[in-house]
Design a protein around this motif. Sequence first.
Motif, PDB file in Angstrom:
ATOM      1  N   UNK A 196      40.481 -29.004  21.243  1.00  0.00           N
ATOM      2  CA  UNK A 196      40.691 -29.152  22.689  1.00  0.00           C
ATOM      3  C   UNK A 196      39.719 -30.154  23.318  1.00  0.00           C
ATOM      4  N   UNK A 197      38.649 -30.523  22.589  1.00  0.00           N
ATOM      5  CA  UNK A 197      37.685 -31.503  23.114  1.00  0.00           C
ATOM      6  C   UNK A 197      38.139 -32.943  22.918  1.00  0.00           C
ATOM      7  N   UNK A 198      39.239 -33.167  22.211  1.00  0.00           N
ATOM      8  CA  UNK A 198      39.639 -34.527  21.855  1.00  0.00           C
ATOM      9  C   UNK A 198      39.750 -35.477  23.055  1.00  0.00           C
ATOM     10  N   UNK A 199      40.426 -35.114  24.162  1.00  0.00           N
ATOM     11  CA  UNK A 199      40.509 -36.056  25.293  1.00  0.00           C
ATOM     12  C   UNK A 199      39.129 -36.448  25.828  1.00  0.00           C
ATOM     13  N   UNK A 200      38.238 -35.459  25.964  1.00  0.00           N
ATOM     14  CA  UNK A 200      36.901 -35.756  26.476  1.00  0.00           C
ATOM     15  C   UNK A 200      36.098 -36.591  25.486  1.00  0.00           C
ATOM     16  N   UNK A 201      36.256 -36.335  24.193  1.00  0.00           N
ATOM     17  CA  UNK A 201      35.547 -37.119  23.184  1.00  0.00           C
ATOM     18  C   UNK A 201      36.008 -38.575  23.200  1.00  0.00           C
ATOM     19  N   UNK A 202      37.306 -38.791  23.312  1.00  0.00           N
ATOM     20  CA  UNK A 202      37.834 -40.154  23.350  1.00  0.00           C
ATOM     21  C   UNK A 202      37.368 -40.886  24.607  1.00  0.00           C
ATOM     22  N   UNK A 203      37.333 -40.180  25.738  1.00  0.00           N
ATOM     23  CA  UNK A 203      36.847 -40.803  26.970  1.00  0.00           C
ATOM     24  C   UNK A 203      35.372 -41.177  26.835  1.00  0.00           C
ATOM     25  N   UNK A 204      34.578 -40.287  26.239  1.00  0.00           N
ATOM     26  CA  UNK A 204      33.158 -40.564  26.026  1.00  0.00           C
ATOM     27  C   UNK A 204      32.975 -41.764  25.098  1.00  0.00           C
ATOM     28  N   UNK A 215      38.554 -43.090  16.408  1.00  0.00           N
ATOM     29  CA  UNK A 215      39.893 -42.891  16.950  1.00  0.00           C
ATOM     30  C   UNK A 215      40.190 -41.405  17.108  1.00  0.00           C
ATOM     31  N   UNK A 216      41.285 -41.103  17.777  1.00  0.00           N
ATOM     32  CA  UNK A 216      41.721 -39.710  17.897  1.00  0.00           C
ATOM     33  C   UNK A 216      41.913 -39.085  16.519  1.00  0.00           C
ATOM     34  N   UNK A 217      42.535 -39.848  15.631  1.00  0.00           N
ATOM     35  CA  UNK A 217      42.786 -39.334  14.286  1.00  0.00           C
ATOM     36  C   UNK A 217      41.470 -39.034  13.569  1.00  0.00           C
ATOM     37  N   UNK A 218      40.491 -39.935  13.716  1.00  0.00           N
ATOM     38  CA  UNK A 218      39.194 -39.722  13.070  1.00  0.00           C
ATOM     39  C   UNK A 218      38.499 -38.489  13.637  1.00  0.00           C
ATOM     40  N   UNK A 238      37.510 -35.105  11.600  1.00  0.00           N
ATOM     41  CA  UNK A 238      36.126 -34.625  11.562  1.00  0.00           C
ATOM     42  C   UNK A 238      36.033 -33.166  12.002  1.00  0.00           C
ATOM     43  N   UNK A 239      36.832 -32.793  12.975  1.00  0.00           N
ATOM     44  CA  UNK A 239      36.786 -31.423  13.508  1.00  0.00           C
ATOM     45  C   UNK A 239      37.439 -30.428  12.557  1.00  0.00           C
ATOM     46  N   UNK A 240      38.553 -30.823  11.948  1.00  0.00           N
ATOM     47  CA  UNK A 240      39.373 -29.848  11.224  1.00  0.00           C
ATOM     48  C   UNK A 240      39.238 -29.883   9.707  1.00  0.00           C
ATOM     49  N   UNK A 241      38.873 -31.042   9.117  1.00  0.00           N
ATOM     50  CA  UNK A 241      38.959 -31.150   7.670  1.00  0.00           C
ATOM     51  C   UNK A 241      37.713 -31.679   6.992  1.00  0.00           C
ATOM     52  N   UNK A 242      36.958 -32.495   7.667  1.00  0.00           N
ATOM     53  CA  UNK A 242      35.863 -33.211   7.010  1.00  0.00           C
ATOM     54  C   UNK A 242      34.724 -32.277   6.630  1.00  0.00           C
ATOM     55  N   UNK A 243      33.975 -32.705   5.592  1.00  0.00           N
ATOM     56  CA  UNK A 243      32.731 -32.012   5.221  1.00  0.00           C
ATOM     57  C   UNK A 243      31.661 -32.546   6.170  1.00  0.00           C
ATOM     58  N   UNK A 244      31.702 -32.045   7.415  1.00  0.00           N
ATOM     59  CA  UNK A 244      30.916 -32.634   8.488  1.00  0.00           C
ATOM     60  C   UNK A 244      30.655 -31.596   9.569  1.00  0.00           C
ATOM     61  N   UNK A 245      29.815 -31.987  10.527  1.00  0.00           N
ATOM     62  CA  UNK A 245      29.554 -31.159  11.705  1.00  0.00           C
ATOM     63  C   UNK A 245      29.593 -32.072  12.925  1.00  0.00           C
ATOM     64  N   UNK A 246      30.504 -31.775  13.835  1.00  0.00           N
ATOM     65  CA  UNK A 246      30.596 -32.508  15.097  1.00  0.00           C
ATOM     66  C   UNK A 246      30.109 -31.580  16.200  1.00  0.00           C
ATOM     67  N   UNK A 247      28.940 -31.891  16.742  1.00  0.00           N
ATOM     68  CA  UNK A 247      28.310 -31.041  17.756  1.00  0.00           C
ATOM     69  C   UNK A 247      28.414 -31.720  19.111  1.00  0.00           C
ATOM     70  N   UNK A 248      28.764 -30.936  20.136  1.00  0.00           N
ATOM     71  CA  UNK A 248      28.869 -31.488  21.480  1.00  0.00           C
ATOM     72  C   UNK A 248      27.858 -30.816  22.395  1.00  0.00           C
ATOM     73  N   UNK A 249      27.455 -31.584  23.420  1.00  0.00           N
ATOM     74  CA  UNK A 249      26.588 -31.067  24.485  1.00  0.00           C
ATOM     75  C   UNK A 249      27.421 -30.989  25.750  1.00  0.00           C
ATOM     76  N   UNK A 250      27.435 -29.849  26.380  1.00  0.00           N
ATOM     77  CA  UNK A 250      28.270 -29.604  27.550  1.00  0.00           C
ATOM     78  C   UNK A 250      27.373 -29.238  28.733  1.00  0.00           C
TER      79      UNK A 250
END
Length: 367
Positions: free
Chosen positions: A11-19, A30-33, A37-49
């Motif tokens: 659900x953060x995708x629109x805000x992430x793309x705008x940022x 990109x949106x796809x990237x 990263x959020x759903x499949x990658x061996x990664x951590x995407x952290x946001x500050x709200x």
Amino acid sequence: MHTVFRSAVVEDLPALLALETHCFTTDRLTRRSFQWMITRAHAQLMVAERDGQLAGYALVLFHRGTSLARLYSIAIAPEARGLGLGKQLLQRIEACALEHDCAYLRLEVRTDNPAAIALYEKHGYRRFALIHDYYEDHADALRLEKRILQHRDSRNINVAHYQQTTDFTCGPACLLMAMGALQADRLLERREELQIWREATTVFMTSGHGGCSPQGLALAAWRRGFRVQLQLSVNGPLFLDGVRDEHKKDVMRLVHEEFTAQLRDSDVEQSIGTTLDLPRLLDAGGQPLVLISSYRLTRSKSPHWVMVTDCDDEFVYLHDPDVDHSQHRQPIDCQHVPVSHGEFDKMCRFGRGKLRAAVVLYARAPA
């Protein structure tokens, strides 16, 4: 105003793309990237709200089977800058990397971004490489690294990395790296990579083109004037378990017999069943190529050659010639990769027979 740090959700995708649009003019995710990263990658995407609005994010990628993490991207909204969010995100990403058993965190930063460079260096990151023409607009990048566990004062980074140019030339690529480390003026060229493969291939593997056997690589190095040690846990034809066709097995046996005959006529030092003593080999000026099972790195059960560049009390450092672009990796992500001794010990046992194999090159003493 209270800041909340959390893992990103779809659900953060629109805000992430705008940022991303506000913060970067090139090299945007990109949106796809972001979704990957959020759903499949061996990664951590952290946001500050802040007050329900996305104020920043940090993305860290983990290198499976290793103790290495990479800060892939960090962004702070223009209206949230100057509040210490970059520092806080960096600290949380480091803590996240530690939770994933990582000892090193690496990143790239534009050379024309002194504020970001100052932030990283203030928090213990050190420069260790300059990469020309790194970004889409051809700007250069600094490569920075921090050991987020106990710091090591010095590390050998004198082995140039060479990326294999085919799926089946990991062995020749590693041999080029080893030869280049011993002969500083030696060119690492694709022509020789393919020639070495022609000399050292087993002809067949589990599928596709044949890979290179330890005997074949040892002979290729010896022909090029190096002193060579060949260390094996077992004697006899290798990799037969992965081939079902009896005709192919017969061909592999014949190739092995020819390699064995050629080794008898060489001065390659051969040892069967000995333990690979990396500190001793490296201290003596050896450049070791080690056969591993790629399963612990890529979940693909195939033999794979890597180049050992250094080791210390905690880690073995590897150059991996296979750059997996599907994992958003670049050659710099596959250089001096730290692997714990325990993980390396598991990694360098291939197949049901737990095959261990290494080819170690040395410069010959002047006559």
